[in-house]
Write a protein that holds these residues in place. Structure first.
Motif, PDB file in Angstrom:
ATOM      1  N   VAL A  22       0.844  -1.187   0.000  1.00  0.00           N
ATOM      2  CA  VAL A  22       0.000   0.000   0.000  1.00  0.00           C
ATOM      3  C   VAL A  22       0.880   1.239   0.000  1.00  0.00           C
ATOM      4  CG1 VAL A  22      -1.806   1.262   1.197  1.00  0.00           C
ATOM      5  CG2 VAL A  22      -1.786  -1.237   1.260  1.00  0.00           C
ATOM      6  N   ALA A  23       0.618   2.129  -0.928  1.00  0.00           N
ATOM      7  CA  ALA A  23       1.407   3.350  -1.060  1.00  0.00           C
ATOM      8  C   ALA A  23       0.632   4.548  -0.539  1.00  0.00           C
ATOM      9  CB  ALA A  23       1.788   3.576  -2.516  1.00  0.00           C
ATOM     10  N   SER A  24       1.347   5.460   0.086  1.00  0.00           N
ATOM     11  CA  SER A  24       0.752   6.715   0.515  1.00  0.00           C
ATOM     12  C   SER A  24       1.758   7.831   0.278  1.00  0.00           C
ATOM     13  CB  SER A  24       0.361   6.653   1.990  1.00  0.00           C
ATOM     14  OG  SER A  24       1.476   6.383   2.797  1.00  0.00           O
ATOM     15  N   GLY A  25       1.235   9.017   0.024  1.00  0.00           N
ATOM     16  CA  GLY A  25       2.097  10.166  -0.179  1.00  0.00           C
ATOM     17  C   GLY A  25       2.618  10.331  -1.587  1.00  0.00           C
ATOM     18  N   ILE A  26       2.161   9.490  -2.520  1.00  0.00           N
ATOM     19  CA  ILE A  26       2.552   9.618  -3.919  1.00  0.00           C
ATOM     20  C   ILE A  26       1.300   9.577  -4.786  1.00  0.00           C
ATOM     21  CG2 ILE A  26       4.820   8.558  -3.602  1.00  0.00           C
ATOM     22  CD1 ILE A  26       3.676   5.996  -4.858  1.00  0.00           C
ATOM     23  N   ARG A  27       1.460  10.132  -5.997  1.00  0.00           N
ATOM     24  CA  ARG A  27       0.384  10.020  -6.975  1.00  0.00           C
ATOM     25  C   ARG A  27       0.545   8.668  -7.655  1.00  0.00           C
ATOM     26  NH1 ARG A  27      -0.826  14.343 -11.875  1.00  0.00           N
ATOM     27  NH2 ARG A  27      -2.803  13.438 -12.558  1.00  0.00           N
ATOM     28  N   PHE A  28      -0.135   7.683  -7.103  1.00  0.00           N
ATOM     29  CA  PHE A  28       0.115   6.285  -7.406  1.00  0.00           C
ATOM     30  C   PHE A  28       0.082   5.984  -8.900  1.00  0.00           C
ATOM     31  CE2 PHE A  28       0.575   2.048  -5.870  1.00  0.00           C
ATOM     32  CZ  PHE A  28      -0.179   1.217  -6.687  1.00  0.00           C
ATOM     33  N   THR A  29      -0.842   6.597  -9.619  1.00  0.00           N
ATOM     34  CA  THR A  29      -1.026   6.260 -11.032  1.00  0.00           C
ATOM     35  C   THR A  29       0.164   6.665 -11.893  1.00  0.00           C
ATOM     36  OG1 THR A  29      -2.232   8.337 -11.346  1.00  0.00           O
ATOM     37  CG2 THR A  29      -3.549   6.352 -10.923  1.00  0.00           C
ATOM     38  N   THR A  30       1.022   7.525 -11.379  1.00  0.00           N
ATOM     39  CA  THR A  30       2.155   8.002 -12.173  1.00  0.00           C
ATOM     40  C   THR A  30       3.417   7.189 -11.938  1.00  0.00           C
ATOM     41  OG1 THR A  30       2.903   9.621 -10.526  1.00  0.00           O
ATOM     42  CG2 THR A  30       1.225  10.342 -12.112  1.00  0.00           C
ATOM     43  N   TYR A  31       3.309   6.166 -11.096  1.00  0.00           N
ATOM     44  CA  TYR A  31       4.486   5.384 -10.719  1.00  0.00           C
ATOM     45  C   TYR A  31       4.519   4.005 -11.367  1.00  0.00           C
ATOM     46  CZ  TYR A  31       6.228   8.683  -7.303  1.00  0.00           C
ATOM     47  OH  TYR A  31       6.774   9.786  -6.715  1.00  0.00           O
ATOM     48  N   HIS A  32       5.727   3.615 -11.767  1.00  0.00           N
ATOM     49  CA  HIS A  32       6.008   2.235 -12.096  1.00  0.00           C
ATOM     50  C   HIS A  32       6.309   1.512 -10.786  1.00  0.00           C
ATOM     51  CE1 HIS A  32       6.277   3.551 -16.228  1.00  0.00           C
ATOM     52  NE2 HIS A  32       7.250   4.382 -15.922  1.00  0.00           N
ATOM     53  N   LEU A  33       5.958   0.236 -10.723  1.00  0.00           N
ATOM     54  CA  LEU A  33       6.065  -0.511  -9.471  1.00  0.00           C
ATOM     55  C   LEU A  33       6.778  -1.836  -9.699  1.00  0.00           C
ATOM     56  CD1 LEU A  33       2.308  -0.078  -8.499  1.00  0.00           C
ATOM     57  CD2 LEU A  33       4.198   1.340  -7.689  1.00  0.00           C
ATOM     58  N   ALA A  34       7.375  -2.356  -8.651  1.00  0.00           N
ATOM     59  CA  ALA A  34       8.057  -3.645  -8.778  1.00  0.00           C
ATOM     60  C   ALA A  34       8.189  -4.324  -7.419  1.00  0.00           C
ATOM     61  CB  ALA A  34       9.441  -3.461  -9.394  1.00  0.00           C
ATOM     62  N   TRP A  35       8.387  -5.616  -7.485  1.00  0.00           N
ATOM     63  CA  TRP A  35       8.749  -6.425  -6.321  1.00  0.00           C
ATOM     64  C   TRP A  35      10.180  -6.924  -6.510  1.00  0.00           C
ATOM     65  CZ3 TRP A  35       5.852  -6.826  -2.012  1.00  0.00           C
ATOM     66  CH2 TRP A  35       4.485  -6.532  -2.099  1.00  0.00           C
ATOM     67  N   TYR A  36      10.940  -6.851  -5.448  1.00  0.00           N
ATOM     68  CA  TYR A  36      12.274  -7.428  -5.380  1.00  0.00           C
ATOM     69  C   TYR A  36      12.295  -8.373  -4.189  1.00  0.00           C
ATOM     70  CZ  TYR A  36      14.426  -4.285  -8.780  1.00  0.00           C
ATOM     71  OH  TYR A  36      14.779  -3.637  -9.932  1.00  0.00           O
ATOM     72  N   ARG A  37      13.293  -9.245  -4.152  1.00  0.00           N
ATOM     73  CA  ARG A  37      13.446 -10.118  -2.993  1.00  0.00           C
ATOM     74  C   ARG A  37      14.921 -10.308  -2.685  1.00  0.00           C
ATOM     75  NH1 ARG A  37      11.331 -15.885  -5.613  1.00  0.00           N
ATOM     76  NH2 ARG A  37      13.158 -16.251  -6.972  1.00  0.00           N
ATOM     77  N   GLN A  38      15.176 -10.630  -1.426  1.00  0.00           N
ATOM     78  CA  GLN A  38      16.548 -10.863  -0.989  1.00  0.00           C
ATOM     79  C   GLN A  38      16.579 -12.040  -0.031  1.00  0.00           C
ATOM     80  OE1 GLN A  38      18.540  -7.467   0.768  1.00  0.00           O
ATOM     81  NE2 GLN A  38      20.543  -8.331   0.264  1.00  0.00           N
ATOM     82  N   ALA A  39      17.267 -13.085  -0.449  1.00  0.00           N
ATOM     83  CA  ALA A  39      17.456 -14.261   0.389  1.00  0.00           C
ATOM     84  C   ALA A  39      18.691 -14.064   1.262  1.00  0.00           C
ATOM     85  CB  ALA A  39      17.602 -15.501  -0.486  1.00  0.00           C
ATOM     86  N   PRO A  40      18.781 -14.774   2.370  1.00  0.00           N
ATOM     87  CA  PRO A  40      19.950 -14.643   3.253  1.00  0.00           C
ATOM     88  C   PRO A  40      21.249 -14.900   2.502  1.00  0.00           C
ATOM     89  CG  PRO A  40      18.233 -15.895   4.338  1.00  0.00           C
ATOM     90  CD  PRO A  40      17.779 -15.707   2.918  1.00  0.00           C
ATOM     91  N   GLY A  41      22.192 -13.981   2.639  1.00  0.00           N
ATOM     92  CA  GLY A  41      23.489 -14.135   2.007  1.00  0.00           C
ATOM     93  C   GLY A  41      23.512 -13.866   0.519  1.00  0.00           C
ATOM     94  N   GLU A  42      22.366 -13.439  -0.025  1.00  0.00           N
ATOM     95  CA  GLU A  42      22.283 -13.181  -1.458  1.00  0.00           C
ATOM     96  C   GLU A  42      22.028 -11.702  -1.726  1.00  0.00           C
ATOM     97  OE1 GLU A  42      22.977 -17.135  -2.260  1.00  0.00           O
ATOM     98  OE2 GLU A  42      22.742 -15.516  -3.750  1.00  0.00           O
ATOM     99  N   GLN A  43      22.267 -11.305  -2.971  1.00  0.00           N
ATOM    100  CA  GLN A  43      21.944  -9.947  -3.366  1.00  0.00           C
ATOM    101  C   GLN A  43      20.452  -9.830  -3.647  1.00  0.00           C
ATOM    102  OE1 GLN A  43      24.467  -8.809  -6.683  1.00  0.00           O
ATOM    103  NE2 GLN A  43      26.065  -8.119  -5.295  1.00  0.00           N
ATOM    104  N   ARG A  44      19.956  -8.619  -3.512  1.00  0.00           N
ATOM    105  CA  ARG A  44      18.561  -8.371  -3.838  1.00  0.00           C
ATOM    106  C   ARG A  44      18.345  -8.598  -5.326  1.00  0.00           C
ATOM    107  NH1 ARG A  44      15.856  -3.055  -1.307  1.00  0.00           N
ATOM    108  NH2 ARG A  44      16.806  -4.084   0.507  1.00  0.00           N
ATOM    109  N   GLU A  45      17.257  -9.272  -5.676  1.00  0.00           N
ATOM    110  CA  GLU A  45      16.980  -9.562  -7.076  1.00  0.00           C
ATOM    111  C   GLU A  45      15.566  -9.123  -7.451  1.00  0.00           C
ATOM    112  OE1 GLU A  45      17.049 -13.697  -8.099  1.00  0.00           O
ATOM    113  OE2 GLU A  45      15.517 -14.255  -6.643  1.00  0.00           O
ATOM    114  N   TRP A  46      15.427  -8.730  -8.696  1.00  0.00           N
ATOM    115  CA  TRP A  46      14.137  -8.321  -9.235  1.00  0.00           C
ATOM    116  C   TRP A  46      13.249  -9.535  -9.423  1.00  0.00           C
ATOM    117  CZ3 TRP A  46      12.732  -9.394 -14.516  1.00  0.00           C
ATOM    118  CH2 TRP A  46      11.504  -8.823 -14.910  1.00  0.00           C
ATOM    119  N   VAL A  47      11.972  -9.385  -9.081  1.00  0.00           N
ATOM    120  CA  VAL A  47      11.008 -10.467  -9.206  1.00  0.00           C
ATOM    121  C   VAL A  47      10.008 -10.178 -10.324  1.00  0.00           C
ATOM    122  CG1 VAL A  47       9.151 -11.723  -8.040  1.00  0.00           C
ATOM    123  CG2 VAL A  47      11.211 -11.072  -6.766  1.00  0.00           C
TER     124      VAL A  47
END
Length: 120
Positions: A22-47
């Motif tokens: 849930v986003a607040s404080g931004i004009r949501f419709t103007t934003y691109h969005l993404a999920w990333y994840r980070q496993a223990p000992g690993e770099q953050r990766e795009w999902v």
């Protein structure tokens, strides 16, 4: 500006979870969005990502199992995760940016993360 991720938890292999951001404080419709994840000992990766116009893209490792979506009326992004595997275990982060090249970088906004653990 705040991005609040939720919906993580412990699930057995083959199970499902739905993450929300849930986003607040931004004009949501103007934003691109993404999920990333980070496993223990690993770099953050795009999902997965979803553009302003709702065009979606997925990492090869989750394609066909995960579905990203957005509800502009609720300023909320979702990640439906099905057929979960132990290797999906990670902290999942949501991020937002107005420019696609900034998505996933420090120039965008980030949520605090939600833990997903896939284990029997």
């Amino acid at each position: 500006v705040q991005l609040q991720a939720s919906g993580g938890g412990l699930v057995q292999p083959g199970g499902s979870l739905r993450l929300s951001c849930v986003a607040s404080g931004i004009r949501f419709t103007t934003y691109h969005l993404a999920w990333y994840r980070q496993a223990p000992g690993e770099q953050r990766e795009w999902v997965a990502s979803i553009a302003r116009g709702s065009i979606t893209n997925y990492a090869t490792s989750v394609k066909g199992r995960f579905t990203i979506s957005r509800d502009n009326a609720k300023s909320t992004m979702y990640l439906q995760m099905n057929a979960l595997k132990p290797e999906d275990t990670a902290v999942y982060y949501c991020t937002a940016a107005t420019i696609t090249s900034s998505l996933g970088s420090a120039s965008g906004y980030w949520g605090q993360g939600t833990q997903v653990t896939v284990s029997s």
